[in-house]
Write a protein that holds these residues in place. Structure first.
Motif, PDB file in Angstrom:
ATOM      1  N   SER A 173      -2.347   3.570  -2.538  1.00  0.00           N
ATOM      2  CA  SER A 173      -2.573   2.675  -3.668  1.00  0.00           C
ATOM      3  C   SER A 173      -2.436   1.239  -3.161  1.00  0.00           C
ATOM      4  O   SER A 173      -1.711   0.980  -2.197  1.00  0.00           O
TER       5      SER A 173
ATOM      6  N   THR B 225       0.849  -1.204   0.000  1.00  0.00           N
ATOM      7  CA  THR B 225       0.000   0.000   0.000  1.00  0.00           C
ATOM      8  C   THR B 225       0.880   1.248   0.000  1.00  0.00           C
ATOM      9  O   THR B 225       1.026   1.931   1.026  1.00  0.00           O
TER      10      THR B 225
ATOM     11  N   GLY C 279      -6.815  10.413  -3.512  1.00  0.00           N
ATOM     12  CA  GLY C 279      -6.730   9.331  -2.553  1.00  0.00           C
ATOM     13  C   GLY C 279      -5.455   9.392  -1.751  1.00  0.00           C
ATOM     14  O   GLY C 279      -4.541  10.177  -2.029  1.00  0.00           O
TER      15      GLY C 279
ATOM     16  N   VAL D 254      -6.995   4.873  -3.539  1.00  0.00           N
ATOM     17  CA  VAL D 254      -7.878   4.277  -2.531  1.00  0.00           C
ATOM     18  C   VAL D 254      -7.890   5.171  -1.300  1.00  0.00           C
ATOM     19  O   VAL D 254      -6.819   5.506  -0.766  1.00  0.00           O
TER      20      VAL D 254
ATOM     21  N   ARG E  76     -10.460  -2.610  -0.168  1.00  0.00           N
ATOM     22  CA  ARG E  76      -9.915  -2.650  -1.523  1.00  0.00           C
ATOM     23  C   ARG E  76      -8.764  -3.669  -1.644  1.00  0.00           C
ATOM     24  O   ARG E  76      -8.594  -4.279  -2.684  1.00  0.00           O
TER      25      ARG E  76
ATOM     26  N   GLN F 118     -11.013   2.894   3.179  1.00  0.00           N
ATOM     27  CA  GLN F 118     -11.385   1.743   2.359  1.00  0.00           C
ATOM     28  C   GLN F 118     -10.194   0.866   1.998  1.00  0.00           C
ATOM     29  O   GLN F 118     -10.282   0.012   1.121  1.00  0.00           O
ATOM     30  N   LEU F 119      -9.085   1.090   2.683  1.00  0.00           N
ATOM     31  CA  LEU F 119      -7.853   0.397   2.311  1.00  0.00           C
ATOM     32  C   LEU F 119      -7.975  -1.112   2.486  1.00  0.00           C
ATOM     33  O   LEU F 119      -7.616  -1.889   1.594  1.00  0.00           O
TER      34      LEU F 119
ATOM     35  N   ALA G  33      -4.836  -1.196  -7.515  1.00  0.00           N
ATOM     36  CA  ALA G  33      -5.858  -0.152  -7.413  1.00  0.00           C
ATOM     37  C   ALA G  33      -5.135   1.161  -7.186  1.00  0.00           C
ATOM     38  O   ALA G  33      -4.506   1.348  -6.145  1.00  0.00           O
TER      39      ALA G  33
END
Length: 370
Positions: free
Chosen positions: A221, A209, A218, A232, A240, A236-237, A229
């Motif tokens: 990632s 991440t 965001g 993000v 996702r 919502q990490l 993704a």
């Protein structure tokens, strides 16, 4: 029933002999050779018991080599037992020889002792001294200094050399068997990890991440080996990450690590000298590297994901993850190099023909004075 299955006979042959076929044939050849020697008529009547014991030992060696009589063939220990009986038969036969008959076998016995016994061994020192005395006596035309007592000591020295040779083979065989079992265990571990990661792909996701570059939408990632993704939100990490994590993430990483380890194993074979013996030590070492590379690729990425390596905990593309899987899979050399050294040491222990001692330079002929 097995006759109707194509290749069943060959498979049964492989299962029975399983890497020890060459060793079995070596023992059988030795038994046939000694039987032919014992079949010749002997003048000595006092050695009938020794000759009878030698023939019984040869019969026992052939019985032990029969794979249908026991189940020891899976560990090839039947070959070792047969070799013991063959050595015993040879020892009994040698004790029936006279000093004159034994003199013709002295070069071969001396070579065997030098090949398998240490330089400081008392048996080797005696045999080398005796061989030198016999050679000097033959050159000077004197009687050969072989007595009954020296004959017994010579036979004992040859027995010690054969036992040392057998221990060398046992050591090599045991090492190969251990390496193969470890390789099988690691291969099974790789398969289990691949199956479990495909069934429960969200339990321990192999994803990173990283924080996005400035100006991107965001906060984070989500990057996995088979998906990503790009933007993000922080809240919502986790959700996702579970969505992006694929069932084949671990499988792809382990496959890449296995291929990298295969390349490393190929390059490492150039450092390992071959052997004329029937032990596949280099092949066993190469097979060990393959599952080790798959596991080091996965474990290395998990350590990076946990922040164990500072500065390498935020890979920002699947390509970087694959690249690091290649590096980590190849890096299994750091762990297996110790096994490679031990394997080379075992190969060196199964000695080939002993090197001839260097000859002293012949003195130059004196030049006539002018």
């Amino acid at each position: 029933m097995a006759g109707w299955i194509p290749g069943a006979r060959r498979l049964d042959e492989w299962e029975r002999e399983r890497g020890s076929w060459v060793l079995c044939e070596e023992v059988r050849a030795g038994v046939h050779e000694l039987r032919a020697i014992l079949a010749e008529p002997s003048d000595g009547e006092n050695h009938s018991e020794l000759l009878r014991g030698a023939r019984q030992a040869l019969d026992r060696a052939m019985d032990v080599l029969d794979p249908g009589a026991h189940r020891r063939n899976l560990t090839a220990s039947h070959v070792t037992t047969a070799q013991l009986h063959l050595n015993y038969a040879r020892s009994l036969w040698m004790r029936t020889l006279s000093p004159e008959e034994l003199r013709s076998f002295l070069p071969a016995m001396s070579a065997l002792v030098r090949q398998h016994l240490a330089v400081t061994d008392e048996h080797r020192i005696f045999v080398e001294r005796l061989a030198k005395e016999v050679r000097d006596a033959e050159e000077a035309g004197r009687p050969t200094p072989l007595t009954e007592g020296r004959l017994v000591t010579l036979v004992d020295a040859v027995d010690a050399a054969r036992q040392a040779a057998l221990r060398e083979k046992l050591r090599a065989e045991s090492f190969v068997r251990i390496v193969r079992w470890i390789a099988v265990f690691l291969f099974c571990t790789v398969i289990v990890i691949g199956v479990l990661s495909a069934l429960w792909r969200t339990e321990v996701p192999l994803c990173f991440t990283p924080a996005p570059s400035p100006g991107a939408r965001g906060d984070f990632s989500v990057v996995c080996p088979t998906g990503a993704a790009p933007s993000v939100p922080a809240d919502q990490l986790d959700t996702r990450t579970r969505e992006v994590a694929g069932w084949g993430d671990y499988i792809v990483v382990m496959l890449i690590g296995l291929v990298a380890a295969g390349i490393a194993a190929t390059s490492a074979l150039r450092k390992i000298r071959g052997t004329s013996t029937a032990f596949g030590i280099p092949v066993a070492l190469a097979l060990l590297k393959l599952p080790t590379g798959a596991l080091t690729a996965v474990l290395g990425l998990l350590l990076m994901r946990g922040g164990f390596v500072p500065g390498l905990s935020a890979l920002d593309s699947p390509g970087q993850i694959i690249a690091w899987a290649v590096v980590l899979g190849y890096s299994q050399e750091l762990f297996t190099k110790f096994v490679d050294r031990q394997g080379q040491a075992v190969l060196d222990g199964v000695r080939g023909p002993a090197a001839a001692p260097p000859r002293e330079p012949a003195p130059e002929p004196a030049r006539p004075k002018r």
